[in-house]
Design a protein around this motif. Structure first.
Motif, mmCIF file in Angstrom:
data_model
loop_
_atom_site.group_PDB
_atom_site.id
_atom_site.type_symbol
_atom_site.label_atom_id
_atom_site.label_comp_id
_atom_site.label_asym_id
_atom_site.label_seq_id
_atom_site.Cartn_x
_atom_site.Cartn_y
_atom_site.Cartn_z
ATOM 1 N N THR A 48 6.458 -10.391 -4.972
ATOM 2 C CA THR A 48 6.942 -9.284 -4.153
ATOM 3 C C THR A 48 6.868 -9.684 -2.687
ATOM 4 N N LYS A 51 6.459 -7.367 2.946
ATOM 5 C CA LYS A 51 6.873 -6.094 3.538
ATOM 6 C C LYS A 51 6.786 -4.957 2.525
ATOM 7 N N ARG A 52 7.246 -5.224 1.310
ATOM 8 C CA ARG A 52 7.230 -4.188 0.268
ATOM 9 C C ARG A 52 5.814 -3.934 -0.255
#
Length: 446
Positions: A48, A51-52
């Motif tokens: 992932t 940022k997420r």
């Protein structure tokens, strides 16, 4: 935490509590690995972007497997290698039923697969008795102190399998794991669970069976595919069961990546009910006016006169109550039914009531397309042309009918505004399977 809870399992532990726990450092792995631009989760194996995955104070979590509970850089994962710490059960199988010659051949193959630690695909039509064909193989594994898991993508299928296995293996402790029940985890030799629950295991299973291997959300899901590979031991057996195999699965058998069994015959020897397609224009507009299409009304009235239970499948949740209310308008007040979907908190109770005869019908989404068995059932698919009803779904829905030896036939209707490749493909596949089943019977009688 009891030591056995970590056998072959990934246990999430907060770092701040580590000093209070006597954990072997060699069994501790990070929950999240932080890289330059991404983070990698050691539970689900997914990457992932930072940022997420960002949390305050330069911490990160995994959004990919958050359905199983949040893990972050504030956690570690604790695991103890699977010790197979089980007591030998000399006669684990208490089931006294008998298999047909065709079933017995598949059963013997499954046992051999486990003995050889091979991967295997069992393609058998709906109602062929796939669960019963597993029994001898599972009994062998239990006797050899192997750890076994039966996983399936759907909660409803778990709830069907669990009591059947309890009856077949009365002397074996079996654990049921899924998000819809409150049973606390304990270390057992045999587990029934959803495929999502496999995310919590690591190198645990000598035998891993995936029932309904082509079903959503398992099929083409990288996260769940990782869960399967991570949950099984390096030397183990993976057995895939399905009535509607994907092209990818069939290709893997042709390439020799797994062995293969095929059974085109139901356990009672009768053919699969062949769906009848009925063109029904403007069905959704009629529902919105609280009316049933004429052909649908006539079909349901016939079923009510014959006193058979029935399922009505609709393509959208928004159509559930519209359809239910329109059906109720044409029925006597003493005939009860319900609408049900995946997020319905009373879903399991409603399914149980239909099975017990307390309800005559259910209006449902594709959540009941597979893995559930009701005697004497009829089925109608409204809006069979909609995309949600692909070929596999339509074959599985048709397969809910005729599963009982007492009534091995029944009605299956596809109501649609136009026929689609999925509808004609489903009818062709059922026709093909019935032809192969008759050929198998003819060959045995020669």
């Amino acid at each position: 935490m009891d030591k056995s809870e970590a056998f072959g399992r990934l246990c999430s532990v907060k770092k701040i509590f580590l000093h209070q726990m006597n954990l072997d450092e060699g069994n501790i792995i990070p929950a999240i690995q932080v890289e330059t631009a991404d983070v990698i989760c050691y539970r689900c194996g997914q990457k992932t972007t930072k940022k997420r995955a960002a949390l305050p104070n330069n911490q990160y979590f995994c959004p990919q497997c958050i359905i199983m509970g949040r893990i972050s850089t504030l956690d570690i994962l604790y695991t103890i290698p699977e010790p197979n710490n089980f007591i030998v059960t000399p006669q684990p199988l208490t089931w006294k039923g008998k298999l047909s010659p065709a079933q017995l051949k598949c059963s013997q193959k499954l046992k051999k697969v486990i003995q050889q630690r091979r991967d295997h695909l069992l393609w058998a039509v709906t109602g062929a008795g796939k669960t019963e064909m597993l029994f001898e193989a599972l009994a062998y594994a239990i006797q050899k102190k192997l750890r076994v898991c039966l996983a399936t993508p759907r909660i409803d299928v778990c709830n069907e399998l669990f009591p059947r296995l309890q009856m077949a293996f009365k002397n074996v402790d079996i654990l049921l794991l899924h998000g819809g029940q409150q049973q606390r985890y304990r270390y057992t030799q045999l587990i029934v669970c959803t495929t999502h629950q496999l995310l919590n295991f690591r190198g645990a299973f000598d035998v891993l069976v995936i029932d309904e291997a082509d079903a959503f959300p398992f099929v083409n899901n990288k996260l769940l595919q990782h869960a399967v590979e991570n949950a099984r031991k390096k030397i183990s057996s993976l057995i895939l069961l399905t009535a509607t195999p994907t092209r990818k699965l069939l290709k893997e058998t042709k390439k020799g990546k797994m062995t293969f069994s095929y059974l085109p015959l139901r356990y009672h020897g009768n053919s699969l009910p062949l769906p009848k397609t009925r063109i029904t224009y403007g069905w959704e507009a009629k529902l919105k006016n609280k009316k049933l299409p004429y052909q649908m009304k006539k079909i349901i009235e016939k079923w009510v006169r014959e006193n058979f239970p029935f399922l009505i499948f609709v393509p959208k949740i928004s159509l559930l109550n519209l359809t239910y209310e329109a059906v109720k308008k044409i029925l006597n007040s003493n005939i009860h039914g319900a609408a049900v979907h995946a997020a319905d908190p009373e879903r399991l109770e409603k399914v149980a009531k239909l099975r017990e005869g307390k309800l005559r019908f259910l209006v449902t989404t594709t959540i009941l397309e597979r893995g559930v068995t009701f005697p004497n059932l009829n089925v109608l698919v409204l809006g069979a042309e909609e995309r949600i009803f692909n070929k596999a779904a339509l074959v599985q829905i048709a397969g809910r009918v005729g599963r009982s030896a007492q009534r091995p036939d029944g009605d299956v209707f596809f109501l649609c505004q136009t026929t689609t490749r999925q509808i004609t493909g489903a009818v062709k596949q059922i026709t093909f399977l019935n032809r192969r089943g008759r050929q198998l019977q003819k060959w045995k009688n020669v």
